[in-house]
Design a protein around this motif. Structure first.
Motif, PDB file in Angstrom:
ATOM      1  N   ARG A   1       0.858  -1.181   0.000  1.00 13.90           N
ATOM      2  CA  ARG A   1       0.000   0.000   0.000  1.00 13.90           C
ATOM      3  C   ARG A   1       0.888   1.223   0.000  1.00 13.90           C
ATOM      4  O   ARG A   1       2.011   1.184   0.508  1.00 13.90           O
ATOM      5  N   HIS A   2       0.379   2.326  -0.536  1.00 12.63           N
ATOM      6  CA  HIS A   2       1.187   3.538  -0.668  1.00 12.63           C
ATOM      7  C   HIS A   2       0.473   4.734  -0.056  1.00 12.63           C
ATOM      8  O   HIS A   2       0.549   5.855  -0.580  1.00 12.63           O
ATOM      9  N   GLU A   3      -0.220   4.522   1.059  1.00 13.87           N
ATOM     10  CA  GLU A   3      -0.936   5.612   1.719  1.00 13.87           C
ATOM     11  C   GLU A   3      -1.183   5.245   3.173  1.00 13.87           C
ATOM     12  O   GLU A   3      -1.011   4.096   3.586  1.00 13.87           O
ATOM     13  N   ARG A   4      -1.567   6.250   3.963  1.00 12.53           N
ATOM     14  CA  ARG A   4      -1.928   5.983   5.350  1.00 12.53           C
ATOM     15  C   ARG A   4      -3.172   5.083   5.392  1.00 12.53           C
ATOM     16  O   ARG A   4      -4.008   5.176   4.523  1.00 12.53           O
ATOM     17  N   PRO A   5      -3.279   4.225   6.417  1.00 14.09           N
ATOM     18  CA  PRO A   5      -2.413   4.060   7.587  1.00 14.09           C
ATOM     19  C   PRO A   5      -1.453   2.879   7.454  1.00 14.09           C
ATOM     20  O   PRO A   5      -1.209   2.166   8.429  1.00 14.09           O
ATOM     21  N   PHE A   6      -0.890   2.652   6.268  1.00 12.71           N
ATOM     22  CA  PHE A   6      -0.059   1.475   6.029  1.00 12.71           C
ATOM     23  C   PHE A   6       1.422   1.847   5.953  1.00 12.71           C
ATOM     24  O   PHE A   6       1.780   2.953   5.552  1.00 12.71           O
ATOM     25  N   LEU A   7       2.267   0.871   6.301  1.00 15.19           N
ATOM     26  CA  LEU A   7       3.715   1.020   6.188  1.00 15.19           C
ATOM     27  C   LEU A   7       4.268  -0.021   5.219  1.00 15.19           C
ATOM     28  O   LEU A   7       5.387  -0.504   5.383  1.00 15.19           O
ATOM     29  N   SER A   8       3.512  -0.343   4.214  1.00 15.91           N
ATOM     30  CA  SER A   8       3.862  -1.476   3.345  1.00 15.91           C
ATOM     31  C   SER A   8       4.130  -1.041   1.911  1.00 15.91           C
ATOM     32  O   SER A   8       3.715  -1.701   0.968  1.00 15.91           O
ATOM     33  N   SER A   9       4.867   0.051   1.755  1.00 19.30           N
ATOM     34  CA  SER A   9       5.133   0.545   0.401  1.00 19.30           C
ATOM     35  C   SER A   9       6.267  -0.211  -0.293  1.00 19.30           C
ATOM     36  O   SER A   9       6.448  -0.062  -1.506  1.00 19.30           O
ATOM     37  N   SER A  10       7.025  -1.034   0.440  1.00 14.10           N
ATOM     38  CA  SER A  10       8.206  -1.665  -0.156  1.00 14.10           C
ATOM     39  C   SER A  10       8.298  -3.150   0.211  1.00 14.10           C
ATOM     40  O   SER A  10       9.196  -3.566   0.951  1.00 14.10           O
ATOM     41  N   PRO A  11       7.410  -3.983  -0.314  1.00 19.23           N
ATOM     42  CA  PRO A  11       7.463  -5.419   0.003  1.00 19.23           C
ATOM     43  C   PRO A  11       8.789  -6.100  -0.313  1.00 19.23           C
ATOM     44  O   PRO A  11       9.238  -6.947   0.475  1.00 19.23           O
ATOM     45  N   PRO A  12       9.480  -5.792  -1.433  1.00 18.69           N
ATOM     46  CA  PRO A  12      10.745  -6.508  -1.674  1.00 18.69           C
ATOM     47  C   PRO A  12      11.775  -6.296  -0.567  1.00 18.69           C
ATOM     48  O   PRO A  12      12.507  -7.225  -0.219  1.00 18.69           O
ATOM     49  N   VAL A  13      11.825  -5.100  -0.010  1.00 10.79           N
ATOM     50  CA  VAL A  13      12.787  -4.812   1.054  1.00 10.79           C
ATOM     51  C   VAL A  13      12.409  -5.577   2.322  1.00 10.79           C
ATOM     52  O   VAL A  13      13.249  -6.251   2.949  1.00 10.79           O
ATOM     53  N   VAL A  14      11.149  -5.481   2.721  1.00  8.31           N
ATOM     54  CA  VAL A  14      10.702  -6.145   3.952  1.00  8.31           C
ATOM     55  C   VAL A  14      10.827  -7.661   3.831  1.00  8.31           C
ATOM     56  O   VAL A  14      11.337  -8.334   4.737  1.00  8.31           O
ATOM     57  N   LEU A  15      10.394  -8.215   2.704  1.00  2.02           N
ATOM     58  CA  LEU A  15      10.449  -9.662   2.536  1.00  2.02           C
ATOM     59  C   LEU A  15      11.883 -10.160   2.410  1.00  2.02           C
ATOM     60  O   LEU A  15      12.183 -11.299   2.806  1.00  2.02           O
ATOM     61  N   SER A  16      12.775  -9.348   1.895  1.00  4.26           N
ATOM     62  CA  SER A  16      14.185  -9.742   1.850  1.00  4.26           C
ATOM     63  C   SER A  16      14.750  -9.875   3.261  1.00  4.26           C
ATOM     64  O   SER A  16      15.511 -10.805   3.566  1.00  4.26           O
ATOM     65  N   HIS A  17      14.383  -8.956   4.133  1.00  2.00           N
ATOM     66  CA  HIS A  17      14.833  -9.041   5.519  1.00  2.00           C
ATOM     67  C   HIS A  17      14.234 -10.270   6.201  1.00  2.00           C
ATOM     68  O   HIS A  17      14.932 -10.999   6.931  1.00  2.00           O
ATOM     69  N   ILE A  18      12.957 -10.524   5.933  1.00  2.00           N
ATOM     70  CA  ILE A  18      12.312 -11.706   6.508  1.00  2.00           C
ATOM     71  C   ILE A  18      12.957 -12.981   5.963  1.00  2.00           C
ATOM     72  O   ILE A  18      13.140 -13.964   6.696  1.00  2.00           O
ATOM     73  N   ALA A  19      13.332 -12.976   4.687  1.00  2.00           N
ATOM     74  CA  ALA A  19      14.002 -14.142   4.112  1.00  2.00           C
ATOM     75  C   ALA A  19      15.287 -14.463   4.863  1.00  2.00           C
ATOM     76  O   ALA A  19      15.638 -15.639   5.048  1.00  2.00           O
ATOM     77  N   ALA A  20      15.991 -13.423   5.310  1.00  2.47           N
ATOM     78  CA  ALA A  20      17.243 -13.634   6.035  1.00  2.47           C
ATOM     79  C   ALA A  20      17.004 -14.146   7.453  1.00  2.47           C
ATOM     80  O   ALA A  20      17.904 -14.752   8.052  1.00  2.47           O
ATOM     81  N   ARG A  21      15.812 -13.907   7.994  1.00  8.46           N
ATOM     82  CA  ARG A  21      15.492 -14.322   9.359  1.00  8.46           C
ATOM     83  C   ARG A  21      14.770 -15.652   9.421  1.00  8.46           C
ATOM     84  O   ARG A  21      14.489 -16.155  10.509  1.00  8.46           O
ATOM     85  N   THR A  22      14.400 -16.211   8.270  1.00  5.61           N
ATOM     86  CA  THR A  22      13.653 -17.465   8.219  1.00  5.61           C
ATOM     87  C   THR A  22      14.360 -18.421   7.267  1.00  5.61           C
ATOM     88  O   THR A  22      15.280 -18.040   6.551  1.00  5.61           O
ATOM     89  N   SER A  23      13.882 -19.683   7.241  1.00  6.44           N
ATOM     90  CA  SER A  23      14.527 -20.659   6.373  1.00  6.44           C
ATOM     91  C   SER A  23      13.554 -21.539   5.606  1.00  6.44           C
ATOM     92  O   SER A  23      13.935 -22.138   4.602  1.00  6.44           O
ATOM     93  N   ARG A  24      12.303 -21.627   6.047  1.00 10.35           N
ATOM     94  CA  ARG A  24      11.374 -22.577   5.441  1.00 10.35           C
ATOM     95  C   ARG A  24      10.135 -21.919   4.846  1.00 10.35           C
ATOM     96  O   ARG A  24       9.690 -22.271   3.755  1.00 10.35           O
ATOM     97  N   ILE A  25       9.567 -20.988   5.558  1.00 10.02           N
ATOM     98  CA  ILE A  25       8.249 -20.451   5.211  1.00 10.02           C
ATOM     99  C   ILE A  25       8.296 -19.764   3.847  1.00 10.02           C
ATOM    100  O   ILE A  25       9.277 -19.099   3.496  1.00 10.02           O
TER     101      ILE A  25
END
Length: 357
Positions: free
Chosen positions: A50-74
């Motif tokens: 999403r690219h507007e309030r009240p969301f903080l989800s404008s950059s899924p590739p960045v967030v999911l890349s960080h999550i990829a580094a913190r997880t191994s299976r999901i």
């Protein structure tokens, strides 16, 4: 049945206490919720765009890349990637990179997106948003499959024997099409033989079931094997305790605060009480058996093999949220996995080219 934990990264005051956490804290919570989802045995984690309030989800590739580094299976889902707003070449580069960083755990879910503010940021209109979504996906799909692409369209500069890098880890990738209210996304999914993910959140089940029926019709119209069709569906909230009365009592102030949130913004709620929502919406509040029965009833209407639950507490305490998710995995998920057989999320889609429209 397979289960995703999903978040849109809302950044709003706590519905009961009014506390507003910092942006940094909210991102840390999102990542922690993904780590917890893997620990508890969820099949996938979805992060919206999403690219507007009240969301903080404008950059899924960045967030999911960080999550990829913190997880191994999901498996990691976008929910959804708004191709109507993005340059498909840039989107390909981001998600192909993420595909490698995650070791091929990426599942894409695409859609045109919602909201006037995000459209204004990207100069997208109601008149052209569907055309942009369709054209963006057609180019994105070719970029993923072909080493060199020659292409021309309406909304971005043409390509001549262009090479987009890095080449992806998965070939091809499964792309879901998010569907809420319109037949355009449904038809696009059916045309390409891609799976459909029904939002199934805001309204009663009937309009979503109608779109799924249309998807099945168009799927066969385009010549695809009915056995290959795949549907996912959302839920509007989840909280379970061994006794249904305890779940309802705990969740009621959270739901009532949600009604006040709507009223303050001049929005008319579709469901006017928690009891109304439990009866007519996809919200899952109650004992494990009540939730099992409700999901099975929804499955009769939608035929879905995959569903999502909220990844975040949404007003519950962290202990309440975790206890409820643990109860889901201990008593609810095993029954639904048995009652609703589902195919692996890692299965690659068909290599067949789509039939003509």
């Amino acid at each position: 049945m397979k289960f995703l934990a999903m978040t849109l990264a809302f950044h709003t005051p706590h519905p009961i206490t009014g506390e507003l956490k910092s942006t940094n804290q909210r991102f840390r919570e999102v990542v922690a919720s993904a780590v917890q989802a893997e620990e508890l045995g969820f099949d996938g984690f979805g992060f919206g765009e999403r690219h507007e309030r009240p969301f903080l989800s404008s950059s899924p590739p960045v967030v999911l890349s960080h999550i990829a580094a913190r997880t191994s299976r999901i498996r990691l889902f976008t929910a959804v990637t708004t191709l109507s707003l993005l340059d498909p070449v840039r989107a390909f580069e981001d998600y192909s990179t993420l595909d490698h960083l995650s070791g091929g755990r990426l599942d894409l879910m695409i859609g045109k997106g919602n909201g006037t503010a995000q459209a204004e940021l990207f100069h997208v209109t109601e008149q052209d948003q569907w055309d942009r979504n369709r054209e963006g996906y057609e180019l994105f799909r070719r970029l993923w499959r072909e080493d060199k692409v020659t292409w021309s369209g309406q909304f971005r500069p043409s390509l001549e024997n262009a090479e987009a890098l890095p080449r992806p880890f998965q070939q091809p990738i499964r792309v879901w099409h998010g569907s809420a209210t319109s037949k355009e996304s449904v038809d696009l999914a059916a045309y390409y033989g891609d799976p459909l993910f029904s939002a199934n959140v805001t309204n009663p089940v009937e309009p979503y079931a109608e779109l799924v029926r249309y998807y099945r019709e168009r799927w066969e119209h385009y010549g695809h094997d009915p056995a290959d069709l795949l549907v996912g569906a959302g839920s509007a909230g989840y909280y379970s305790t061994p006794k249904s009365q305890d779940a309802i009592e705990t969740y009621r102030p959270i739901f009532d605060a949600r009604l006040k949130f709507f009223a303050a913004r001049g929005l008319d709620p579709v469901f006017t009480s928690l009891e109304d929502a439990i009866e007519r919406s996809s919200i899952l509040i109650g004992s494990p058996q009540q939730i099992i029965d409700k999901v099975l009833w929804y499955h009769q209407r939608l035929g879905h093999e995959v569903m999502h639950l909220s990844a975040e507490a949404d007003g519950l305490t962290e202990a309440q949220h975790r206890d409820s998710l643990e109860l889901f995995q201990a008593e609810i998920a095993p029954v639904l996995r048995k009652e609703i057989p589902s195919r692996p999320l890692t299965r690659n889609p068909s290599h067949r080219q789509p039939h003509s429209r």
